[in-house]
Design a protein around this motif. Structure first.
Motif, PDB file in Angstrom:
ATOM      1  N   THR A   3       0.860  -1.170   0.000  1.00 43.11           N
ATOM      2  CA  THR A   3       0.000   0.000   0.000  1.00 43.11           C
ATOM      3  C   THR A   3       0.902   1.227   0.000  1.00 43.11           C
ATOM      4  O   THR A   3       1.729   1.392   0.896  1.00 43.11           O
ATOM      5  N   ILE A   4       0.747   2.058  -1.011  1.00 46.35           N
ATOM      6  CA  ILE A   4       1.588   3.250  -1.155  1.00 46.35           C
ATOM      7  C   ILE A   4       0.726   4.480  -0.928  1.00 46.35           C
ATOM      8  O   ILE A   4      -0.334   4.625  -1.530  1.00 46.35           O
ATOM      9  N   ILE A  56       6.323  10.060   1.142  1.00 49.68           N
ATOM     10  CA  ILE A  56       5.903   8.785   0.569  1.00 49.68           C
ATOM     11  C   ILE A  56       6.035   7.685   1.609  1.00 49.68           C
ATOM     12  O   ILE A  56       7.066   7.580   2.285  1.00 49.68           O
ATOM     13  N   PHE A  57       4.988   6.881   1.699  1.00 51.46           N
ATOM     14  CA  PHE A  57       4.970   5.726   2.589  1.00 51.46           C
ATOM     15  C   PHE A  57       4.677   4.485   1.765  1.00 51.46           C
ATOM     16  O   PHE A  57       3.802   4.509   0.898  1.00 51.46           O
ATOM     17  N   ILE A  58       5.425   3.425   2.023  1.00 50.34           N
ATOM     18  CA  ILE A  58       5.124   2.123   1.453  1.00 50.34           C
ATOM     19  C   ILE A  58       4.763   1.242   2.638  1.00 50.34           C
ATOM     20  O   ILE A  58       5.608   0.998   3.504  1.00 50.34           O
ATOM     21  N   ASP A  59       3.510   0.821   2.656  1.00 52.47           N
ATOM     22  CA  ASP A  59       2.918   0.220   3.851  1.00 52.47           C
ATOM     23  C   ASP A  59       3.129   1.229   4.979  1.00 52.47           C
ATOM     24  O   ASP A  59       2.766   2.376   4.817  1.00 52.47           O
ATOM     25  N   GLY A  64      10.273   8.676   2.589  1.00 51.68           N
ATOM     26  CA  GLY A  64      10.804  10.035   2.537  1.00 51.68           C
ATOM     27  C   GLY A  64      10.213  10.772   1.355  1.00 51.68           C
ATOM     28  O   GLY A  64       9.060  10.561   0.984  1.00 51.68           O
ATOM     29  N   GLY A  65      11.052  11.601   0.725  1.00 48.70           N
ATOM     30  CA  GLY A  65      10.598  12.410  -0.390  1.00 48.70           C
ATOM     31  C   GLY A  65      11.019  11.844  -1.738  1.00 48.70           C
ATOM     32  O   GLY A  65      11.412  10.681  -1.857  1.00 48.70           O
TER      33      GLY A  65
END
Length: 84
Positions: A3-4, A56-59, A64-65
């Motif tokens: 999930t991004i 940005i988040f992955i799970d 970061g950016g």
């Protein structure tokens, strides 16, 4: 599949670059425009500790950016994160 979540705004060139890389990877992501959603800026700051976009988040991992995302790509680590 991961999930991004990508916090952005409509005028940020770094947001566009990050989205282009994710699109190139055919990665689906949830974009949250911090200008359009009143509570999103504070949510982003609370989650990341940063005030700039993109974030940005992955799970639950805070990537970061934009530069951080491209660094993961250069290190051949992005694909494995996206595949989780």
């Amino acid at each position: 599949m991961s999930t991004i979540t990508l916090y952005s705004n409509s005028w940020c060139p770094f947001c566009r670059r990050a989205k282009m890389l994710l699109d190139h990877k055919s990665a689906e992501y949830n974009e949250i425009n911090i200008d359009a959603v009143p509570s999103a800026r504070q949510e982003m700051i609370d989650r990341s500790g940063r005030t700039s976009v993109p974030q940005i988040f992955i799970d639950e991992l805070h990537v970061g950016g934009c530069d951080d995302l491209f660094a993961l790509e250069q290190q051949d680590k992005l694909d494995s994160l996206l595949a989780n």
